[in-house]
Design an enzyme around this catalytic site. Structure first.
Site, PDB file in Angstrom:
ATOM      1  N   ARG A  56     -60.591 -39.856 -14.178  1.00 38.15           N
ATOM      2  CA  ARG A  56     -61.880 -40.221 -13.599  1.00 38.15           C
ATOM      3  C   ARG A  56     -61.613 -41.121 -12.396  1.00 38.15           C
ATOM      4  O   ARG A  56     -60.925 -42.138 -12.497  1.00 38.15           O
ATOM      5  CB  ARG A  56     -62.748 -40.965 -14.606  1.00 38.15           C
ATOM      6  CG  ARG A  56     -64.135 -41.283 -14.033  1.00 38.15           C
ATOM      7  CD  ARG A  56     -64.668 -42.619 -14.482  1.00 38.15           C
ATOM      8  NE  ARG A  56     -65.859 -42.985 -13.725  1.00 38.15           N
ATOM      9  CZ  ARG A  56     -66.492 -44.140 -13.840  1.00 38.15           C
ATOM     10  NH1 ARG A  56     -66.066 -45.034 -14.699  1.00 38.15           N
ATOM     11  NH2 ARG A  56     -67.551 -44.401 -13.116  1.00 38.15           N
ATOM     12  N   ASP A 113     -66.295 -39.207  -9.217  1.00 37.42           N
ATOM     13  CA  ASP A 113     -67.708 -39.477  -9.460  1.00 37.42           C
ATOM     14  C   ASP A 113     -68.552 -39.045  -8.270  1.00 37.42           C
ATOM     15  O   ASP A 113     -69.707 -38.631  -8.421  1.00 37.42           O
ATOM     16  CB  ASP A 113     -67.920 -40.977  -9.693  1.00 37.42           C
ATOM     17  CG  ASP A 113     -67.830 -41.359 -11.166  1.00 37.42           C
ATOM     18  OD1 ASP A 113     -68.296 -40.573 -12.004  1.00 37.42           O
ATOM     19  OD2 ASP A 113     -67.310 -42.436 -11.473  1.00 37.42           O
ATOM     20  N   HIS A 164     -88.123 -30.463  -7.173  1.00 39.89           N
ATOM     21  CA  HIS A 164     -88.955 -31.252  -6.281  1.00 39.89           C
ATOM     22  C   HIS A 164     -88.356 -31.307  -4.885  1.00 39.89           C
ATOM     23  O   HIS A 164     -87.208 -30.970  -4.660  1.00 39.89           O
ATOM     24  CB  HIS A 164     -89.132 -32.660  -6.845  1.00 39.89           C
ATOM     25  CG  HIS A 164     -89.915 -32.666  -8.126  1.00 39.89           C
ATOM     26  ND1 HIS A 164     -91.217 -32.272  -8.167  1.00 39.89           N
ATOM     27  CD2 HIS A 164     -89.568 -32.983  -9.399  1.00 39.89           C
ATOM     28  CE1 HIS A 164     -91.663 -32.375  -9.418  1.00 39.89           C
ATOM     29  NE2 HIS A 164     -90.674 -32.787 -10.176  1.00 39.89           N
ATOM     30  N   GLY A 166     -87.391 -33.713  -2.804  1.00 37.88           N
ATOM     31  CA  GLY A 166     -86.210 -34.514  -2.491  1.00 37.88           C
ATOM     32  C   GLY A 166     -86.267 -35.094  -1.094  1.00 37.88           C
ATOM     33  O   GLY A 166     -87.305 -35.088  -0.432  1.00 37.88           O
ATOM     34  N   ASP A 249     -73.157 -58.998 -22.545  1.00 33.18           N
ATOM     35  CA  ASP A 249     -73.362 -57.985 -23.574  1.00 33.18           C
ATOM     36  C   ASP A 249     -74.805 -58.031 -24.057  1.00 33.18           C
ATOM     37  O   ASP A 249     -75.285 -59.063 -24.535  1.00 33.18           O
ATOM     38  CB  ASP A 249     -72.402 -58.244 -24.745  1.00 33.18           C
ATOM     39  CG  ASP A 249     -72.360 -57.089 -25.732  1.00 33.18           C
ATOM     40  OD1 ASP A 249     -73.433 -56.619 -26.160  1.00 33.18           O
ATOM     41  OD2 ASP A 249     -71.248 -56.658 -26.081  1.00 33.18           O
ATOM     42  N   GLY A 297     -74.337 -46.837 -22.823  1.00 39.08           N
ATOM     43  CA  GLY A 297     -74.377 -47.707 -23.990  1.00 39.08           C
ATOM     44  C   GLY A 297     -75.745 -48.296 -24.265  1.00 39.08           C
ATOM     45  O   GLY A 297     -76.266 -48.216 -25.383  1.00 39.08           O
ATOM     46  N   ILE A 298     -76.366 -48.910 -23.250  1.00 40.20           N
ATOM     47  CA  ILE A 298     -77.677 -49.524 -23.452  1.00 40.20           C
ATOM     48  C   ILE A 298     -78.748 -48.451 -23.603  1.00 40.20           C
ATOM     49  O   ILE A 298     -79.609 -48.540 -24.477  1.00 40.20           O
ATOM     50  CB  ILE A 298     -78.005 -50.480 -22.289  1.00 40.20           C
ATOM     51  CG1 ILE A 298     -77.012 -51.641 -22.277  1.00 40.20           C
ATOM     52  CG2 ILE A 298     -79.441 -50.978 -22.393  1.00 40.20           C
ATOM     53  CD1 ILE A 298     -77.165 -52.568 -21.082  1.00 40.20           C
ATOM     54  N   GLU A 300     -78.534 -45.490 -24.777  1.00 38.78           N
ATOM     55  CA  GLU A 300     -78.436 -44.812 -26.074  1.00 38.78           C
ATOM     56  C   GLU A 300     -78.835 -45.710 -27.238  1.00 38.78           C
ATOM     57  O   GLU A 300     -79.412 -45.237 -28.220  1.00 38.78           O
ATOM     58  CB  GLU A 300     -76.989 -44.357 -26.319  1.00 38.78           C
ATOM     59  CG  GLU A 300     -76.476 -43.287 -25.405  1.00 38.78           C
ATOM     60  CD  GLU A 300     -74.993 -43.078 -25.626  1.00 38.78           C
ATOM     61  OE1 GLU A 300     -74.606 -42.791 -26.779  1.00 38.78           O
ATOM     62  OE2 GLU A 300     -74.211 -43.243 -24.679  1.00 38.78           O
ATOM     63  N   GLU A 349     -68.654 -37.428 -20.370  1.00 34.86           N
ATOM     64  CA  GLU A 349     -67.798 -37.447 -19.187  1.00 34.86           C
ATOM     65  C   GLU A 349     -66.444 -36.803 -19.446  1.00 34.86           C
ATOM     66  O   GLU A 349     -65.903 -36.109 -18.571  1.00 34.86           O
ATOM     67  CB  GLU A 349     -67.629 -38.889 -18.707  1.00 34.86           C
ATOM     68  CG  GLU A 349     -68.912 -39.505 -18.190  1.00 34.86           C
ATOM     69  CD  GLU A 349     -68.776 -40.985 -17.896  1.00 34.86           C
ATOM     70  OE1 GLU A 349     -68.895 -41.368 -16.723  1.00 34.86           O
ATOM     71  OE2 GLU A 349     -68.549 -41.756 -18.850  1.00 34.86           O
TER      72      GLU A 349
END
Length: 363
Positions: A56, A113, A164, A166, A249, A297-298, A300, A349
């Site tokens: 990545r 990315d 749409h 864009g 966190d 993370g957040i 989900e 990913e």
């Protein structure tokens, strides 16, 4: 692998079904020890030998815009643009060089990315700065593309048929499994621009940065030292950590909020408010909205964050169902009468990197 730089690291290997085949807590004093542990495991014969390695890569700079085979020359090119992603590119470059040494003859591929965002129009990529700096590679690249691509991939065949408008002059992007427009992504030449994160500022008035820089300069440090200190402040001491003065966190901050910590409450409120603002801006750019996806993370796992973000977005057609939202993991969480579908989808990913590597090896 986790906990590099500590005496109690975590090292695991999972099979295709997610079952842990190796689960250890070794001392990992530095990244060299950590990387050699991975290499030794893969060379041990206990597991199938890798056919290739995919890396990545946040940003390859102006010239390296395609996913491709890694060579020493390519690594040097990526390293020359390390300032565009200073928290990620240096370690990525280190791993690439180590992989070439520890796995001689094995093809290594850079999966960018920025590749997902390659069709952004110039009106979105060009920064409002003097041309001399644009020529140095200062432009909007778009980050987190592998994650976005994995969401589109998982949505097949449920991606809304409507495309749409864009941004002006926008072109379609062919991802092999769909054709969709990519809007002017919110990440600039540096991943600070966007919502606040655990330790990064997110969008901030340039005047604030200049103020901080001038205050640092008043201490008598050199220009290089001042730049390094400024980078540390905006990259590692700001965001949720900076506002809360407690933690980066979200889990810690939720506990603190429950205990009555006002600074933690402000940090989380700033986070969710900023996301809601960005959603509104992109609905305007896309001229409509079919689906909103929470991931990462957040996205989900933080049920409250999703509810707080969507609380004032009913004017955009977003209506959350509190019962459906009480879930962690993949789900539809919008109400039956919601004009816009709201979903939770974990990113994939690793799968996207594998897909690109397989394609590149077949070329």
């Amino acid at each position: 692998m986790d906990g590099i730089g500590t005496d109690l690291g975590k090292f695991w290997i999972k099979d295709a079904a997610g079952k842990k085949l190796v689960d250890q807590t070794p001392a990992l004093p530095n990244r060299s020890v950590a990387f050699k542990m991975v290499a030794d495991a893969l060379h041990s014969g206990d597991f199938p030998a890798p056919a290739a390695i995919g890396h990545r890569t946040v940003c390859g700079g102006q010239q390296s815009t395609k996913n491709q085979l890694i060579t020493p020359k390519l690594i040097d090119e990526i390293e020359s643009y390390a300032a565009l992603a200073p928290l990620h590119t240096p370690i990525a470059v280190y791993i690439m060089r180590e992989a070439l040494k520890l796995f001689p003859g094995l093809p290594n591929f850079a999966v960018l990315d920025t590749y997902f965002h390659r069709t952004m129009p110039e009106v979105a990529t060009h920064m409002p700065i003097p041309q001399e700096y644009s020529a140095m590679g200062v432009r909007r690249y778009g980050y987190h593309g592998i994650s976005y691509e994995s969401i589109v991939y998982q949505l097949q065949p449920m991606v809304p048929e409507k495309t749409h408008r864009g941004a002006p002059g926008q072109r379609r992007v062919d991802l092999r499994y769909s054709q969709r427009r990519v809007p002017g992504h919110f990440d600039g030449p540096h991943p600070h621009r966007r919502i606040i994160s655990g330790t990064r500022t997110g969008d901030i008035d340039p005047g604030v940065v200049l103020f901080i820089l001038n205050k640092i300069a008043e201490t008598g440090v050199s220009a290089a030292e001042a730049a390094d200190k400024l980078e540390t402040i905006v990259s590692k001491k700001s965001g949720l950590l900076g506002v809360s003065e407690l933690s980066n966190d979200m889990r810690d901050l939720r506990e603190a909020i429950n205990a009555g910590n006002a600074k933690a409450k402000l940090a989380v409120a700033k986070f969710t408010w900023t996301i809601a603002k960005w959603i509104g801006s992109y609905v305007a750019e896309l001229n409509g909205l079919d689906m909103l996806v929470f991931t990462g993370g957040i996205g989900e796992n933080d049920i409250d964050a999703r509810a707080e973000i969507c609380a004032n977005l009913d004017a955009l057609g977003i209506v959350l169902d509190p019962k459906r939202n009480n879930v962690r993991g993949s789900a539809v969480i919008s109400a039956e009468n919601s004009p816009v579908t709201v979903r939770v989808i974990p990113p994939a990913e690793d799968l996207m990197i594998v897909n690109h590597v397989v394609r590149l090896m077949a070329e």
